[in-house]
Design an enzyme around this catalytic site. Structure first.
Site, PDB file in Angstrom:
ATOM      1  CG  HIS A   7      -7.107  38.154  32.793  1.00 19.16           C
ATOM      2  ND1 HIS A   7      -5.937  38.839  32.586  1.00 19.16           N
ATOM      3  CD2 HIS A   7      -7.831  38.916  33.647  1.00 19.16           C
ATOM      4  CE1 HIS A   7      -5.955  39.966  33.278  1.00 19.16           C
ATOM      5  NE2 HIS A   7      -7.090  40.046  33.938  1.00 19.16           N
ATOM      6  N   GLY A  47     -11.770  35.934  40.057  1.00 23.02           N
ATOM      7  CA  GLY A  47     -10.554  35.345  40.621  1.00 23.02           C
ATOM      8  C   GLY A  47     -10.371  35.688  42.085  1.00 23.02           C
TER       9      GLY A  47
HETATM   10  P1  AMP Z   1      -8.561  42.469  36.223  1.00 16.45           P
HETATM   11  O1  AMP Z   1      -8.397  42.469  34.737  1.00 16.45           O
HETATM   12  O2  AMP Z   1      -7.284  42.647  36.977  1.00 16.45           O
HETATM   13  O3  AMP Z   1      -9.675  43.377  36.688  1.00 16.45           O
HETATM   14  O4  AMP Z   1      -9.025  41.002  36.622  1.00 16.45           O
HETATM   15  C1  AMP Z   1     -10.148  40.422  36.022  1.00 16.45           C
HETATM   16  C2  AMP Z   1     -10.480  39.131  36.716  1.00 16.45           C
HETATM   17  O5  AMP Z   1      -9.363  38.244  36.639  1.00 16.45           O
HETATM   18  C3  AMP Z   1     -10.788  39.306  38.207  1.00 16.45           C
HETATM   19  O6  AMP Z   1     -11.850  38.422  38.568  1.00 16.45           O
HETATM   20  C4  AMP Z   1      -9.490  38.912  38.854  1.00 16.45           C
HETATM   21  O7  AMP Z   1      -9.634  38.438  40.183  1.00 16.45           O
HETATM   22  C5  AMP Z   1      -9.032  37.803  37.938  1.00 16.45           C
HETATM   23  N1  AMP Z   1      -7.582  37.633  38.074  1.00 16.45           N
HETATM   24  C6  AMP Z   1      -6.623  38.571  37.921  1.00 16.45           C
HETATM   25  N2  AMP Z   1      -5.405  38.053  38.175  1.00 16.45           N
HETATM   26  C7  AMP Z   1      -5.602  36.746  38.510  1.00 16.45           C
HETATM   27  C8  AMP Z   1      -4.740  35.667  38.888  1.00 16.45           C
HETATM   28  N3  AMP Z   1      -3.431  35.828  38.979  1.00 16.45           N
HETATM   29  N4  AMP Z   1      -5.301  34.481  39.150  1.00 16.45           N
HETATM   30  C9  AMP Z   1      -6.650  34.297  39.072  1.00 16.45           C
HETATM   31  N5  AMP Z   1      -7.511  35.273  38.718  1.00 16.45           N
HETATM   32  C10 AMP Z   1      -6.996  36.481  38.445  1.00 16.45           C
END
Ligand code: AMP
Length: 281
Positions: free
Chosen positions: A37, A147
């Protein structure tokens, strides 16, 4: 950093910023923030005057037997990480603020959902597209950062932006990994100790697949078999899927070529992990 729970209050402040010609970058998350994030936020920080971060565990994108109730939440910890990464406005709405009593409209995604997590989690991407549409309308960002960890989500948001004519630039950010290669995820905290050790094999299996392709393997089934065999031999996790497609179209390929995604989902006892790698031939 200012924290908002009201969409109208956030809109008021952003309207003022836009009148002052400030550009707005937006990062959508479900919280329990980590380095992945932070990387999205840092990219947004570099490219925009104002950075908005939303933290919202969206009930609409969880199936009945999924982990909505147990999804990790810790606002104090998240506020610290958000400040350090450079967020200006943190939007932290309640479910009631987002959906009220009885919403009349939802967004339905009709392409790129019949594979990967779309097939395994029916309705998931309708929930994602609905909440992202609402956040886009509330925030009206110039750029939105997503991401590649959720590569199918990126492909679907790309379609959403085009089909609903959002004047927003989609910026994709590479997967951030732990030192041993495990993709960072809020759900990693649910891994038991031995599972955490085994979880690095997801990425190792993808690297093996990539090596095989680079060495000349063009048969998708053979690459899938290689990945499955690697994961089965080295983890106690249950494979949810191993799939290969053209990316971002998510079309099946008889012979591997062009831009390819190899994606895996594996269920451990309390955490379902996903990972992927893109190979360009
Ligand atoms: P989430 O909180 O899991 O819904 O993720 C929120 C955003 O962070 C989304 O766009 C995900 O793809 C991105 N994201 C989560 N984990 C990672 C990671 N390890 N590397 C890059 N982006 C990430």
């Amino acid at each position: 950093m200012k924290t908002f729970t009201s969409a109208i209050e956030l809109q008021k402040v952003l309207r003022h910023d836009r009148t002052n010609k400030k550009s707005v970058g937006y990062v959508a998350t479900m919280g329990y923030l980590h380095e992945g994030h932070a990387s999205l936020i840092e990219n947004a920080r570099r490219e925009n005057d104002i950075v908005v971060l939303s933290i919202f565990v969206n009930p609409l994108q969880f199936g009945p037997n999924e982990d909505f109730a147990s999804y990790p939440r810790d606002l104090d910890r998240d506020e610290n990480l958000a400040v350090n990464a450079g967020v200006d406005y943190l939007f932290y709405p309640t479910v009631d603020e987002m959906y009220g009593e009885n919403p009349s409209v939802k967004v339905v995604v009709q392409n790129r959902t019949d594979c990967l997590c779309g097939r395994k989690r029916p309705g998931h991407f309708d929930g994602v597209a609905t909440v992202v549409t609402k956040f886009f309308n509330i925030i009206l960002p110039d750029r939105a950062y997503f991401g590649m960890k959720d590569a199918q989500q990126v492909a679907i948001i790309d379609g959403l932006i085009q089909d609903l004519n959002f004047p927003i630039e989609l910026v994709t950010v590479d997967i951030v990994r732990e030192e041993d290669g495990l993709a960072r995820s809020s759900r990693n905290v649910f891994l038991l100790e031995d599972e955490r050790h085994e979880a690095k094999e997801l990425y190792q299996s993808l690297l093996r697949a990539k090596d095989a392709i680079i060495s000349g393997e063009r048969n998708p089934q053979k690459v899938i078999a290689l990945v499955e065999e690697h994961i089965k031999a080295r983890t106690k996790g249950k494979i949810d899927y191993v799939e290969i497609y053209q990316y971002p179209e998510l079309k099946l390929l008889d012979v591997l070529n062009g831009n390819i995604i190899i994606a895996v989902a594996v269920k451990f006892r309390h955490a379902r992990l996903i990972d992927n790698i893109i190979v360009t031939l």
